[in-house]
Design a protein around this motif. Structure first.
Motif, PDB file in Angstrom:
ATOM      1  N   LEU A  28       0.586  15.069 -17.100  1.00  0.00           N
ATOM      2  CA  LEU A  28       0.748  14.068 -18.173  1.00  0.00           C
ATOM      3  C   LEU A  28       0.392  14.660 -19.537  1.00  0.00           C
TER       4      LEU A  28
ATOM      5  N   MET B 289       9.573  10.700 -16.771  1.00  0.00           N
ATOM      6  CA  MET B 289       9.074  11.638 -17.791  1.00  0.00           C
ATOM      7  C   MET B 289      10.233  12.331 -18.497  1.00  0.00           C
TER       8      MET B 289
ATOM      9  N   GLN C 274       2.917  17.570 -20.454  1.00  0.00           N
ATOM     10  CA  GLN C 274       4.228  17.062 -20.836  1.00  0.00           C
ATOM     11  C   GLN C 274       4.183  16.482 -22.258  1.00  0.00           C
ATOM     12  N   HIS C 275       3.137  15.699 -22.535  1.00  0.00           N
ATOM     13  CA  HIS C 275       3.046  15.063 -23.860  1.00  0.00           C
ATOM     14  C   HIS C 275       2.909  16.118 -24.958  1.00  0.00           C
TER      15      HIS C 275
END
Length: 368
Positions: A168, A34, A171-172
């Motif tokens: 997820l 990541m 973070q995006h």
């Protein structure tokens, strides 16, 4: 009854699709992956990341939605759990009805949508806690908590999966934020100081204690503030906050009605080659050995759920006791990136919590 409710709100086709996607294989990612991927937030990388999430999130969400349908002891039928299951099905439907991502505009729209999904799921933990409380009211009081092991294991899987989904999405979304602090790639801090995060989290916990009891023990922190490693500060803050809050409460209640001065809580940050370990020690009287297993269960808390039976479920209620999920959930956060949480107690003296954080950043997400 549950199945009837299921088909009332959602089409048969959608339910079939949930079952189809729930059988697909999940793909775990590591902290390092990541971090590396977010380093270059080019349009191409953002589109690739969005395409990955477009396929991965429905698989993870479908698995949880299926599990929510078939929980033991009738937990699936509890109103709070039905509400959670509807959130998961709505999110699955939103993701599946979103067209393939081909351009940066598609990616931006997709990012807005998953942002809304994250908000929709904000109150999953208190809602599930409420469902478990609704269940406990109907269970035979003679039932041992060991008998409820199936529910315990389900909640571990369920919350671990939730941490992954939120990581997820978070973070995006965060990679898009132009106001990200220096050295931050999304919500990962490439040079996080564990000593500084421990200091901030313990100050927050101390102010909760002051508000509730009118006084609070001191907290002494030992560790090099200039030492840093890549981690998610929000995760570490949550874990240290929970552990320190418990220590403060134990010490405060032990010394409240005495004329003795409450001993300070000690936090030691150690930097090893494999792990960064944070030890939180208190002299709050400790926990009996027989009581230790129950601090990691979701069914034990003597605390009143701040939601009780209110229909309005809000995420920002921080009480000293919460709904008793702080410790088991902190352990999941630690394990999510390959660490762990251990609690060792001396009854009659105090408790030491060891929070191990893996520094290698290579461990894959544990996928329930």
């Amino acid at each position: 009854m549950a199945t009837k409710k299921l088909y009332e709100n959602f089409s048969k086709t959608l339910i079939e699709e949930v079952h189809k996607w729930g059988c697909m294989k999940q793909t775990g990612v590591s902290l390092r992956y990541m971090l590396d991927f977010g380093l270059v937030p080019s349009d191409r990388n953002m589109i690739i990341a969005a395409q990955f999430l477009h396929k991965e999130l429905p698989i993870r969400i479908a698995r949880r939605a299926i599990e929510l349908e078939s929980l033991p002891y009738g937990l699936s039928e509890k109103p709070a759990v039905l509400k959670v299951r509807d959130w998961y099905l709505d999110s699955f439907r939103d993701l599946r009805s979103f067209p393939d991502i081909k351009s940066i505009n598609d990616e931006r729209e997709f990012t807005q949508m998953i942002k809304l999904i994250k908000v929709r799921h904000n109150n999953v933990v208190p809602a599930m806690a409420l469902g478990v409380q609704q269940l406990k009211k109907t269970l035979d009081p003679k039932l041992e908590y060991e008998d409820l092991d199936e529910i315990q294991q389900f909640l571990d899987r369920f919350y671990m999966s939730r941490i992954g989904i939120r990581m997820l999405i978070g973070q995006h979304v965060a990679v898009h934020d132009p106001n990200t602090p220096p050295n931050c790639i999304g919500i990962i801090h490439a040079k996080m100081s564990p000593t500084q995060v421990a200091k901030d989290a313990s100050e927050d916990a101390r102010s909760v204690c002051l508000r509730e009891y009118g006084s609070a023990p001191d907290i002494n922190i030992y560790g090099d503030p200039s030492f840093t490693f890549p981690y998610v500060p929000a995760h570490l803050h949550l874990m240290v906050f929970e552990l320190v809050k418990n220590s403060l409460r134990a010490v405060q209640e032990q010394y409240m009605n005495t004329d003795k001065i409450a001993p300070p809580i000690r936090i030691i940050v150690a930097d090893g080659e494999e792990d960064v370990t944070i030890k939180i020690s208190d002299e709050g009287g400790g926990i009996a050995r027989s009581g230790l297993p129950s601090i990691f269960t979701y069914l034990y808390s003597t605390a009143i759920n701040p939601l009780s039976d209110q229909s309005d479920i809000s995420d920002d209620i921080v009480t000293m006791a919460g709904y008793g999920y702080g410790i088991p959930i902190s352990r999941l956060y630690a394990r999510y990136f390959g660490g762990d949480l251990q609690i060792i107690s001396m009854e009659g003296y105090g408790t030491d919590a060891y929070l191990h954080l893996s520094r290698l950043g290579d461990s894959q997400e544990p996928l329930p």
